[in-house]
Design an enzyme around this catalytic site. Structure first.
Site, PDB file in Angstrom:
ATOM      1  N   LYS A  92      26.024  -3.480  -1.285  1.00  0.00           N
ATOM      2  CA  LYS A  92      27.482  -3.294  -1.411  1.00  0.00           C
ATOM      3  C   LYS A  92      28.039  -2.572  -0.197  1.00  0.00           C
ATOM      4  CE  LYS A  92      27.139  -2.600  -6.422  1.00  0.00           C
ATOM      5  NZ  LYS A  92      27.297  -1.574  -7.457  1.00  0.00           N
ATOM      6  N   ARG A 109      11.334   3.909   3.261  1.00  0.00           N
ATOM      7  CA  ARG A 109      10.985   2.943   4.320  1.00  0.00           C
ATOM      8  C   ARG A 109      12.233   2.146   4.643  1.00  0.00           C
ATOM      9  NH1 ARG A 109       5.814  -0.955   4.516  1.00  0.00           N
ATOM     10  NH2 ARG A 109       4.974   1.059   5.151  1.00  0.00           N
ATOM     11  N   HIS A 146       5.260   6.013  11.542  1.00  0.00           N
ATOM     12  CA  HIS A 146       4.764   5.866  10.172  1.00  0.00           C
ATOM     13  C   HIS A 146       3.808   7.038   9.917  1.00  0.00           C
ATOM     14  CE1 HIS A 146       3.471   4.264   6.482  1.00  0.00           C
ATOM     15  NE2 HIS A 146       3.215   3.013   6.813  1.00  0.00           N
ATOM     16  N   ARG A 169       0.796  -1.230   0.000  1.00  0.00           N
ATOM     17  CA  ARG A 169       0.000   0.000   0.000  1.00  0.00           C
ATOM     18  C   ARG A 169       0.824   1.273   0.000  1.00  0.00           C
ATOM     19  NH1 ARG A 169      -2.894  -3.692   1.694  1.00  0.00           N
ATOM     20  NH2 ARG A 169      -1.008  -4.193   2.790  1.00  0.00           N
ATOM     21  N   THR A 170       1.768   1.355   0.929  1.00  0.00           N
ATOM     22  CA  THR A 170       2.453   2.640   1.103  1.00  0.00           C
ATOM     23  C   THR A 170       3.199   3.018  -0.175  1.00  0.00           C
ATOM     24  OG1 THR A 170       2.635   2.188   3.445  1.00  0.00           O
ATOM     25  CG2 THR A 170       4.040   3.928   2.591  1.00  0.00           C
TER      26      THR A 170
END
Ligand code: NCD
Length: 317
Positions: free
Chosen positions: A93, A114, A142, A64-65
């Protein structure tokens, strides 16, 4: 990015969104008003971000986000680049979040990030010359889910004050609840009923820094049934498996609360049931057809409020 900022200076004028309280209540109300205008007049917004680019840097899974950020940018006429899996980025890396933020500042106008580590989007914001939006950092915060929740509460209940809000499930690791409490504590006459197993109670920092310090009324309970009759909002959450150290604990706690139609017998007729999703087992699918189930309308609201937020941070009129 202006060349000046490429010399290593961070733009002091830019706004980021790391914690929902980075926005004042007035600014949140304004974002909600813009989102409602977008819902009414989407055609007025189709070209607003033409030639602007959003970078979505997702080091943790998301449906969703990420998609709602991307959809929001496309609906504003902008474009999107980024990654949805850290293993396809230079993080594998050994590149630092700070260096990635500086690099992406050369390619995009705004970042949504995120990350499983709490504080990573804050580090990115301190190193990027463009606005950074926290799209979820570990078990911490959030903020854009909370903006989504606030728009949903406003649209469903017509107000953001005078509410009894029940938060149920994993209140320890559930970042959406932490941010929701931070935001709602600033509205008048809001009371929280915190429903969780003992092991998943709200963290001490949220209890003291957000609830007690702001003089917010709250009770903690393990019983969803006892809490139900008084609730205006029921905010269900999933048990956050990925944040458990021990699979046995997860298995023992995962089905602590399952909302089934019989449990709604004592609920208010105008209860609003929210869930940030994804749902695992905590809301029976039989609830989906109940008009009080708001969680899929909530998903849609997420796109509109993110459109409003992108416009604000990019300072588009
Ligand atoms: C939430 C999250 O990622 O914190 N999901 C979302 O963004 N809508 C809730 C969750 O994963 O349980």
């Amino acid at each position: 990015m202006p060349y000046y900022f490429a010399k290593g200076r961070v733009n002091p004028m830019k706004r980021d969104l790391i914690d929902v309280t980075d926005l004042s209540v007035e600014e949140i109300d304004e974002l909600i008003a813009v989102a409602e205008d977008i819902i009414e007049h989407p055609e007025d917004y189709r070209e607003k971000c033409r030639y602007k680019k959003l970078a979505t840097l997702f080091y943790e899974p998301s449906t969703r986000t990420r998609l709602s950020f991307e959809s929001a940018m496309y609906e504003l006429g902008g474009q999107v680049l980024g990654f949805s899996d850290a293993t396809s980025s230079s993080a594998t890396k050994g590149e630092s979040v700070a260096d990635t933020a500086k690099t992406v500042s050369c390619f995009a106008d705004i970042i949504a990030m995120r990350h499983p580590k709490e504080g990573a989007p804050l580090v990115a914001s301190m190193n990027a010359s463009i606005p950074v939006i926290n799209a979820g950092d570990g078990g911490h915060h959030h903020p854009t889910q909370t903006l989504t929740d606030l728009l949903t509460i406003k649209r469903e209940k017509g107000r953001l004050d005078n509410l009894v809000i029940g938060c149920c499930g994993d209140l320890k690791f559930g970042r959406t609840v932490h941010s929701l409490i931070g935001a709602m504590s600033r509205y008048q006459n809001v009371k929280f009923v915190l429903i969780s197993p003992d092991e998943l109670r709200i963290p001490e920092s949220v209890r003291t820094d957000l609830l007690e310090r702001n003089g917010i009324e709250f009770v903690e309970t393990t019983s969803l049934e006892e809490a139900m009759p008084q609730l205006d909002i029921l905010y269900m959450t999933r048990v956050q498996r990925e944040r458990f150290f021990n699979e046995d604990d997860y298995v023992r706690l995962k089905d602590s609360y399952i909302l089934t139609p019989d449990k709604l017998n004592t609920a208010k007729w105008d209860l609003a049931i929210l869930h940030p999703l994804p749902r695992v087992n905590e809301i029976s699918i039989a609830i989906d057809s109940d008009p009080r189930a708001c969680y899929f309308r909530q998903v849609l609201n997420g796109k509109f409020i993110r459109m409003a937020l992108i416009l604000k941070l990019l300072e588009v009129e």
